[in-house]
Design an enzyme around this catalytic site. Structure first.
Site, PDB file in Angstrom:
ATOM      1  N   LEU A   1       0.849  -1.185   0.000  1.00  0.00           N
ATOM      2  CA  LEU A   1       0.000   0.000   0.000  1.00  0.00           C
ATOM      3  C   LEU A   1       0.883   1.232   0.000  1.00  0.00           C
ATOM      4  CD1 LEU A   1      -2.612  -1.017   2.730  1.00  0.00           C
ATOM      5  CD2 LEU A   1      -2.816  -1.245   0.253  1.00  0.00           C
ATOM      6  N   ASP A   2       0.434   2.275  -0.683  1.00  0.00           N
ATOM      7  CA  ASP A   2       1.151   3.548  -0.656  1.00  0.00           C
ATOM      8  C   ASP A   2       1.269   4.037   0.779  1.00  0.00           C
ATOM      9  OD1 ASP A   2       1.161   3.552  -3.459  1.00  0.00           O
ATOM     10  OD2 ASP A   2      -0.713   4.671  -3.555  1.00  0.00           O
ATOM     11  N   LYS A   3       2.249   4.873   1.031  1.00  0.00           N
ATOM     12  CA  LYS A   3       2.471   5.410   2.376  1.00  0.00           C
ATOM     13  C   LYS A   3       1.198   6.021   2.960  1.00  0.00           C
ATOM     14  CE  LYS A   3       4.978   8.967   4.886  1.00  0.00           C
ATOM     15  NZ  LYS A   3       5.821  10.150   4.772  1.00  0.00           N
TER      16      LYS A   3
ATOM     17  N   THR B   1      -1.917   5.351   2.283  1.00  0.00           N
ATOM     18  CA  THR B   1      -3.083   4.471   2.271  1.00  0.00           C
ATOM     19  C   THR B   1      -3.045   3.576   3.503  1.00  0.00           C
ATOM     20  OG1 THR B   1      -3.099   4.455  -0.145  1.00  0.00           O
ATOM     21  CG2 THR B   1      -4.295   2.687   0.945  1.00  0.00           C
TER      22      THR B   1
ATOM     23  N   ARG C   1      -5.863   5.656  -7.480  1.00  0.00           N
ATOM     24  CA  ARG C   1      -5.657   7.103  -7.387  1.00  0.00           C
ATOM     25  C   ARG C   1      -5.651   7.752  -8.772  1.00  0.00           C
ATOM     26  NH1 ARG C   1      -0.394   7.458  -3.846  1.00  0.00           N
ATOM     27  NH2 ARG C   1      -0.875   9.692  -3.877  1.00  0.00           N
TER      28      ARG C   1
END
Length: 187
Positions: free
Chosen positions: A52-54, A56, A147
């Site tokens: 997961l992105d930072k 998220t 996104r």
């Protein structure tokens, strides 16, 4: 927090602000790999199935061994909840649009013809205050797919500084994007 663990897999609930593993771009950011190594000892080998992105939050699936990792990766379906800026049309739909690395960036993605095929499906759960709550399923697994896709239809994720409305994000004082990996399904 550990949500599930057995001999083959581990599911943790990653908070926004933590990365999956160490990065040269974010050297002082706490990581899921570091937290697991700290709690399980340095012999623990981190085999993330999804990242997961930072910014998220939500569920991260880790294999407990190298054998289980590709089996889980091939079978897992991820479901996210997102709050999008604006009112998404219809009650459900899909975004079929190729995603590529944006020109001049080392991380940001864009929807463009030279990209890889990408599909995101969504269902509207609620609308209000100029925003839409969505249940989102990424059919393909491109970097920043949800996104970039939501931004491409004019409804970026609330709080998303890369793809969204930075003025609105500052006004709402959001630190991270309103995107959460809600559930993982696999045999």
């Amino acid at each position: 927090p550990v949500i599930w663990e057995d001999g083959h897999l581990l599911v943790v609930d990653k908070p926004a602000g933590m990365t999956a593993h160490a990065s040269n771009f974010l050297p002082d950011t706490p990581t899921v790999a570091g937290a697991l190594a700290f709690s399980r000892g340095t012999d623990f080998i981190f085999h993330p199935v999804n990242r997961l992105d930072k910014g998220t939050s939500g569920l991260v699936l880790c294999a407990m061994n190298a054998y289980a990792a590709p089996l889980l990766a091939a079978a897992v379906q991820k479901v996210y909840y997102a709050v999008a800026e604006g009112l998404v049309d219809g009650e459900e739909g899909g975004i079929d649009a190729p995603i590529a690395l944006a020109h001049g960036s080392i991380i940001q993605r864009c929807v463009c013809g030279r990209g890889q095929p990408s599909r995101t499906e969504y269902r509207v759960l609620a609308r209000g205050g100029g925003h839409t709550l969505l249940r989102v399923v990424p059919v393909t697994g491109r970097t920043h797919q949800i996104r970039a896709h939501l931004a491409s239809i004019g409804c970026p994720i609330l709080g998303d500084g890369k793809y969204g409305n930075n003025a609105a994000n500052r006004e709402l004082k959001l630190k991270y994007q309103a995107l959460c990996a809600y559930s993982l399904h696999f045999p």
